[in-house]
Design a protein around this motif. Structure first.
Motif, PDB file in Angstrom:
ATOM      1  N   LYS A  67       0.817  -1.276   0.015  1.00 42.63           N
ATOM      2  CA  LYS A  67       0.030   0.171   0.029  1.00 42.63           C
ATOM      3  C   LYS A  67       0.780   1.411   0.116  1.00 42.63           C
ATOM      4  O   LYS A  67       0.316   2.304  -0.656  1.00 42.63           O
ATOM      5  CB  LYS A  67      -1.005   0.008   1.267  1.00 42.63           C
ATOM      6  CG  LYS A  67      -2.250  -0.770   1.156  1.00 42.63           C
ATOM      7  CD  LYS A  67      -3.316  -0.467   2.125  1.00 42.63           C
ATOM      8  CE  LYS A  67      -4.502  -1.414   1.883  1.00 42.63           C
ATOM      9  NZ  LYS A  67      -5.471  -0.904   2.778  1.00 42.63           N
ATOM     10  N   THR A  75      -5.474  -0.235  -5.392  1.00 46.01           N
ATOM     11  CA  THR A  75      -6.105   0.794  -4.654  1.00 46.01           C
ATOM     12  C   THR A  75      -5.530   1.131  -3.250  1.00 46.01           C
ATOM     13  O   THR A  75      -5.422   0.138  -2.606  1.00 46.01           O
ATOM     14  CB  THR A  75      -7.675   0.549  -4.738  1.00 46.01           C
ATOM     15  OG1 THR A  75      -8.018   0.199  -5.879  1.00 46.01           O
ATOM     16  CG2 THR A  75      -8.477   1.684  -3.973  1.00 46.01           C
ATOM     17  N   GLU A 121      -9.577   4.624   0.473  1.00 42.91           N
ATOM     18  CA  GLU A 121     -11.045   3.984   0.723  1.00 42.91           C
ATOM     19  C   GLU A 121     -12.104   4.987   0.843  1.00 42.91           C
ATOM     20  O   GLU A 121     -11.660   6.317   0.817  1.00 42.91           O
ATOM     21  CB  GLU A 121     -10.978   3.272   1.701  1.00 42.91           C
ATOM     22  CG  GLU A 121      -9.753   2.209   1.986  1.00 42.91           C
ATOM     23  CD  GLU A 121      -9.951   1.302   3.365  1.00 42.91           C
ATOM     24  OE1 GLU A 121     -10.999   1.235   3.959  1.00 42.91           O
ATOM     25  OE2 GLU A 121      -8.896   0.635   3.752  1.00 42.91           O
ATOM     26  N   GLU A 122     -13.129   4.501   0.244  1.00 45.77           N
ATOM     27  CA  GLU A 122     -14.263   5.580   0.244  1.00 45.77           C
ATOM     28  C   GLU A 122     -14.678   5.799   1.737  1.00 45.77           C
ATOM     29  O   GLU A 122     -14.454   4.761   2.554  1.00 45.77           O
ATOM     30  CB  GLU A 122     -15.462   4.885  -0.597  1.00 45.77           C
ATOM     31  CG  GLU A 122     -16.721   5.926  -0.562  1.00 45.77           C
ATOM     32  CD  GLU A 122     -17.693   5.067  -1.356  1.00 45.77           C
ATOM     33  OE1 GLU A 122     -18.702   5.655  -1.291  1.00 45.77           O
ATOM     34  OE2 GLU A 122     -17.638   3.967  -2.110  1.00 45.77           O
ATOM     35  N   THR A 147     -10.477  -3.634   3.219  1.00 43.85           N
ATOM     36  CA  THR A 147     -11.116  -2.382   3.246  1.00 43.85           C
ATOM     37  C   THR A 147     -11.620  -2.207   4.558  1.00 43.85           C
ATOM     38  O   THR A 147     -11.516  -3.055   5.432  1.00 43.85           O
ATOM     39  CB  THR A 147     -11.929  -2.246   2.207  1.00 43.85           C
ATOM     40  OG1 THR A 147     -12.980  -2.901   2.050  1.00 43.85           O
ATOM     41  CG2 THR A 147     -11.321  -2.166   0.594  1.00 43.85           C
ATOM     42  N   GLU A 197     -14.573  -4.798   5.174  1.00 45.70           N
ATOM     43  CA  GLU A 197     -14.038  -6.240   4.584  1.00 45.70           C
ATOM     44  C   GLU A 197     -13.837  -6.887   5.857  1.00 45.70           C
ATOM     45  O   GLU A 197     -13.149  -6.703   6.804  1.00 45.70           O
ATOM     46  CB  GLU A 197     -13.138  -6.029   3.716  1.00 45.70           C
ATOM     47  CG  GLU A 197     -12.848  -7.430   2.978  1.00 45.70           C
ATOM     48  CD  GLU A 197     -11.666  -7.264   1.816  1.00 45.70           C
ATOM     49  OE1 GLU A 197     -11.079  -8.307   1.576  1.00 45.70           O
ATOM     50  OE2 GLU A 197     -11.414  -6.336   1.699  1.00 45.70           O
ATOM     51  N   HIS A 218     -10.342  -5.140   9.185  1.00 45.79           N
ATOM     52  CA  HIS A 218      -9.439  -3.974   8.983  1.00 45.79           C
ATOM     53  C   HIS A 218      -8.979  -3.638  10.376  1.00 45.79           C
ATOM     54  O   HIS A 218      -9.468  -3.526  11.240  1.00 45.79           O
ATOM     55  CB  HIS A 218     -10.399  -2.946   8.383  1.00 45.79           C
ATOM     56  CG  HIS A 218      -9.762  -1.630   7.990  1.00 45.79           C
ATOM     57  ND1 HIS A 218      -9.242  -0.551   8.974  1.00 45.79           N
ATOM     58  CD2 HIS A 218      -9.155  -1.307   6.753  1.00 45.79           C
ATOM     59  CE1 HIS A 218      -8.695   0.327   8.255  1.00 45.79           C
ATOM     60  NE2 HIS A 218      -8.411  -0.056   7.060  1.00 45.79           N
TER      61      HIS A 218
END
Length: 282
Positions: free
Chosen positions: A71, A195, A198-199, A268, A271, A232
């Motif tokens: 990441k 990605t 995150e939203e 995420t 998740e 997460h």
């Protein structure tokens, strides 16, 4: 009669990249572990000793801190030493890399020397990022401005030396007076995009607090006496917060099960996954 079989992907990869710089290889798949050991022993006797088998409950990438490094490496911003960093932008026409000194302390004799130090670090990291992401086409690197033509030549030679490790065909042009270096690179495989943002959970249909209720309901319906909850890191912190009292301890008391909460950097926010002691999904 000797029958030759096609090499598996792991052995084929090692054939291309294995060298004396390797100090260890860790594998979490038993069959692949045996195949890699056999292959390394065949090409370099004694090298199979560096291959280790991992069968821990935590995923290997999480255990070895690879998820977090991925990441960090594939984000828009890439950190370097002493506060310096890169900003990598992708457009339809080209890739643009901006070199920034950040909050780096200027301990050099003057601004020119400090810019040279940062640019040397940047040249090494840019070459690494090109290989990691397999960025192809036109790439423009905006180095920190340097007045000295000799310093610009040093950065150019540094970039050429770093790019020698790249198996993709490439061409590098010297730094212009504006501090821009242009290069082209052949793409070996589809560009790697991961990605890293995150939203906002507040904008999602299912809020984190609803997620907690969903997990609790699923745990209550399982027959296993020991359950590993992969979530997460933020959710993990919420579930385990508290020495004498926490959500996890409350679940263990209510459901009469042993519950282990595992933080997953690759997940995420919303998740999650339930596994048994043998790493099987339940």
């Amino acid at each position: 009669i000797r029958i030759f079989r096609e090499m598996d992907r792991a052995s084929a990869y090692l054939r291309d990249v294995f060298n004396d710089n390797f100090v260890g290889i860790t594998i979490d798949h038993q069959e692949l572990f045996e195949e890699v050991k056999e292959y390394l022993e065949a090409i370099k006797p004694g090298a199979s000793k560096m291959v280790k088998y991992y069968n821990g409950q935590m995923p290997l990438f999480q255990f070895a801190n690879v998820d977090r490094q991925i990441k960090g490496a594939f984000g828009r911003s890439v950190s370097m030493q002493k506060g310096a960093y890169l900003i990598i932008e992708h457009t339809e026409a080209m890739h643009v890399v901006d070199v920034n000194s950040g909050n780096r302390t200027n301990t050099a004799e003057n601004q020119e020397a400090n810019a040279l130090q940062v640019n040397l670090l940047a040249a090494e990291e840019v070459a690494r990022q090109l290989r990691l992401r397999d960025m192809g086409g036109i790439v423009v690197v905006d180095f920190i401005d340097m007045n000295s033509a000799e310093n610009r030549r040093v950065i150019y030679e540094k970039m050429r030396n770093e790019m020698k490790r790249d198996r993709a065909r490439h061409k590098i042009l010297p730094i212009s007076r504006f501090g821009l270096m242009e290069l082209t690179r052949q793409r070996v495989r589809p560009e790697t995009n991961i990605t890293t943002r995150e939203e906002n959970p507040d904008n999602l249909v299912e809020a984190p607090i609803q997620l907690i209720d969903t997990i609790a309901s699923k745990i209550n319906g399982k027959k296993q006496k020991e359950i590993f909850v992969h979530v997460h890191p933020f959710i993990e912190a919420y579930l385990t917060k508290g020495i004498l009292k926490s959500v996890k301890k409350d679940w263990q008391k209510r459901f009469k099960k042993k519950i282990v909460v595992v933080p997953r950097d690759a997940f995420t926010m919303l998740e999650w996954k339930l596994l048994d002691k043998d790493n099987n999904s339940i």
